[in-house]
Design a protein around this motif. Structure first.
Motif, short mmCIF file in Angstrom:
data_model
loop_
_atom_site.label_atom_id
_atom_site.label_comp_id
_atom_site.label_asym_id
_atom_site.label_seq_id
_atom_site.Cartn_x
_atom_site.Cartn_y
_atom_site.Cartn_z
N VAL A 95 0.94 -1.35 0.32
CA VAL A 95 -0.17 0.14 -0.12
C VAL A 95 0.93 0.87 -0.24
O VAL A 95 0.68 2.16 -1.29
CB VAL A 95 -1.11 0.38 1.33
CG1 VAL A 95 -1.74 1.47 1.42
CG2 VAL A 95 -1.94 -0.74 1.27
N LYS A 96 1.94 1.24 0.67
CA LYS A 96 2.94 2.01 1.08
C LYS A 96 3.97 2.49 -0.36
O LYS A 96 3.69 4.06 -0.71
CB LYS A 96 4.09 2.68 1.86
CG LYS A 96 2.93 2.29 3.35
CD LYS A 96 4.17 2.73 4.37
CE LYS A 96 5.00 1.54 4.82
NZ LYS A 96 5.72 1.45 5.94
N SER A 97 4.28 1.65 -0.76
CA SER A 97 4.76 1.67 -2.34
C SER A 97 3.66 2.33 -3.43
O SER A 97 4.58 3.04 -4.59
CB SER A 97 5.26 -0.19 -2.20
OG SER A 97 5.89 0.31 -3.71
N THR A 98 2.89 2.09 -3.43
CA THR A 98 2.35 2.20 -4.45
C THR A 98 1.59 3.64 -4.38
O THR A 98 1.21 4.35 -4.89
CB THR A 98 1.19 1.43 -5.25
OG1 THR A 98 0.87 -0.41 -4.37
CG2 THR A 98 -0.21 1.79 -5.75
N LEU A 99 1.11 4.19 -2.71
CA LEU A 99 0.75 5.99 -2.66
C LEU A 99 2.23 6.75 -2.76
O LEU A 99 1.75 7.44 -3.86
CB LEU A 99 1.00 5.96 -1.20
CG LEU A 99 -1.05 5.24 -1.03
CD1 LEU A 99 -0.93 5.38 1.02
CD2 LEU A 99 -2.13 6.31 -1.63
N TYR A 100 3.37 6.34 -3.04
CA TYR A 100 4.33 6.81 -3.18
C TYR A 100 4.70 6.71 -4.55
O TYR A 100 4.50 7.47 -5.71
CB TYR A 100 5.52 6.02 -2.91
CG TYR A 100 6.18 6.28 -1.47
CD1 TYR A 100 5.67 8.08 -1.01
CD2 TYR A 100 6.06 4.79 -0.10
CE1 TYR A 100 6.30 8.08 0.09
CE2 TYR A 100 6.66 6.21 0.59
CZ TYR A 100 6.37 7.14 1.20
OH TYR A 100 6.43 7.34 2.33
N GLN A 101 4.07 5.95 -5.77
CA GLN A 101 4.07 5.68 -7.22
C GLN A 101 2.61 6.28 -7.70
O GLN A 101 3.44 6.82 -8.80
CB GLN A 101 4.06 3.79 -7.28
CG GLN A 101 5.12 3.45 -7.47
CD GLN A 101 4.98 2.07 -7.85
OE1 GLN A 101 4.67 1.96 -8.95
NE2 GLN A 101 5.03 0.54 -7.15
N MET A 102 1.86 6.68 -6.63
CA MET A 102 1.08 7.62 -7.38
C MET A 102 1.27 9.09 -7.42
O MET A 102 0.60 9.45 -8.48
CB MET A 102 -0.64 7.42 -6.38
CG MET A 102 -0.84 5.49 -6.78
SD MET A 102 -2.13 5.56 -5.17
CE MET A 102 -3.49 6.34 -5.46
N ASN A 103 2.12 9.18 -6.26
CA ASN A 103 2.54 10.66 -6.06
C ASN A 103 3.18 11.11 -7.18
O ASN A 103 3.45 12.03 -7.87
CB ASN A 103 3.31 10.86 -5.08
CG ASN A 103 2.91 11.79 -4.72
OD1 ASN A 103 2.42 12.75 -4.20
ND2 ASN A 103 4.08 12.24 -3.68
N ASN A 104 4.44 9.64 -7.68
CA ASN A 104 5.73 9.93 -8.78
C ASN A 104 4.94 10.42 -9.93
O ASN A 104 5.37 11.68 -10.79
CB ASN A 104 6.25 9.35 -8.90
CG ASN A 104 7.31 8.94 -7.84
OD1 ASN A 104 7.48 10.68 -6.55
ND2 ASN A 104 7.81 7.38 -7.16
N VAL A 105 4.05 9.18 -10.21
CA VAL A 105 2.65 9.76 -11.46
C VAL A 105 2.18 10.85 -11.42
O VAL A 105 1.91 11.17 -12.70
CB VAL A 105 1.68 8.50 -11.65
CG1 VAL A 105 0.63 8.64 -13.04
CG2 VAL A 105 2.44 7.63 -11.28
N ALA A 106 0.97 11.75 -10.70
CA ALA A 106 0.62 12.67 -10.33
C ALA A 106 1.65 14.04 -10.50
O ALA A 106 1.67 14.77 -10.87
CB ALA A 106 -0.44 13.03 -9.07
N LYS A 107 3.13 13.59 -10.11
CA LYS A 107 3.93 15.24 -10.47
C LYS A 107 4.52 14.48 -11.07
O LYS A 107 5.48 15.79 -11.66
CB LYS A 107 4.63 14.57 -9.11
CG LYS A 107 4.62 15.15 -8.50
CD LYS A 107 5.83 15.32 -6.97
CE LYS A 107 5.25 15.17 -5.38
NZ LYS A 107 6.70 14.94 -4.89
#
Length: 330
Positions: free
Chosen positions: A152-164
């Motif tokens: 979950v944490k790893s995916t959230l960080y990836q989601m944040n990178n994608v959003a940026k």
């Protein structure tokens, strides 16, 4: 962070499991001997129980009773025992005043369902501290989506990178991120973006600050302010002062500014900086208002002035031969 509902909280986990029509009502509650109830084997979102708050709850229960029944489920291995699903604060308060029995609602739940209900019930109570709430949300998402907390944490960080726009999102991550985003929308406590920026960093705080936050000794905003101090010794001193003196956030920031200022001068190790620092401190202290102290300062000033004049004279005398030599060569 979104505002919590002002209406009395209805446990969504129970409603989802039983349906709005068949959900057990308050009239379905019954009483159980307190000794028949045991704590669950899985961890609860709440790590810290504030003794003062617990004492107040115990007093309230003593005067008015328990208004909201505890949620329990029967233990398959021991039918005479019931596992607590929700209501640990009420359970502990009842133990504190030595109640013999408490009102309960007995539910039929699987391990996963019990964990979901427990997490939701705790997350919608306002007295969880930010650290506990962060862990609770991660646990809830992990169970809800069917992956580990680390995923979950790893995916959230990836989601944040994608959003940026830092990385492209692959199909597998996209499916999991959609499920996680839906989870945040269901909880309606905080957006996933705010969770990544303001909550996940809590898990990386220095251990001593994390412990203070976990034990309810320090507010979230104060913890993040102190965590910015790189010097471990200084950070520990300010942390101790903040807890013992119950400093406000502004007081903590002022203390950090005061204690880090000398450090900056020592790093520079500049004679000029040290001299300017002493002059500033003398001016702020208004030492001349104290005759005894001023007499000592004046004696030091006389010596300093004499030293400066002496150095000035020796410098002038030392330059004279060079000028003479220069005239001779000319």
């Amino acid at each position: 962070m979104n505002k919590r509902p002002t209406e009395p909280y209805k446990i969504r986990g129970v409603e989802a499991l039983f349906g709005s029509e068949s959900e057990p009502s308050a009239s379905d509650s019954q009483t159980l001997a307190l000794e028949q109830i045991v704590l669950p084997s899985y961890h609860q979102p709440r790590r810290h129980f504030d003794p003062i708050s617990l004492e107040q709850l115990a007093t309230s229960i003593q005067q008015h009773g328990i208004w909201e029944p505890l949620l329990v489920r029967q233990q398959p291995s021991n039918p005479s025992r019931y596992e607590l699903v929700a209501g640990e604060r009420r359970y502990r308060a009842a133990q504190q005043i030595q109640l013999s029995e408490v009102p309960v609602r007995i539910l039929t739940l699987t391990d996963e369902e019990a964990l979901l209900v427990s997490l939701e019930e705790n997350l919608y109570r306002e007295d969880l501290n930010p650290f506990e709430e962060t862990l609770g949300i991660l646990d809830w998402l992990a169970v809800r989506v069917g992956v580990s907390v680390e995923e979950v944490k790893s995916t959230l960080y990836q989601m944040n990178n994608v959003a940026k726009g830092a990385v492209n999102q692959n199909v597998l991550v996209s499916e999991l991120s959609d499920a996680i985003q839906t989870g945040f929308e269901e909880l309606n406590l905080i957006s996933w973006q705010s969770f990544v920026s303001s909550r996940l960093p809590l898990l990386k705080l220095p251990s001593e600050i994390l412990e203070a936050l976990q034990n309810g000794e320090l507010a979230y905003t104060k913890a993040t302010a102190i965590a910015r101090i790189k010097d471990e010794k200084l950070r520990g001193e300010i942390l101790q002062s903040a807890i013992e003196q119950k400093l406000s956030l502004n007081q903590i920031k002022e203390k950090i500014a005061q204690l880090t200022k000398p450090t900056q001068f020592s790093i520079a190790n500049s004679p000029k900086g040290r001299l300017q620092d002493v002059v500033r401190k003398v001016s702020r202290s208004e030492v001349w208002k104290d005759p005894k102290k001023w007499k000592k300062v004046e004696a030091l000033l006389v010596k300093l002035e004499a030293l400066v004049e002496s150095e000035s004279m020796s410098g002038s005398e030392g330059s004279q031969p060079e000028e003479t030599q220069g005239d001779t060569e000319a």
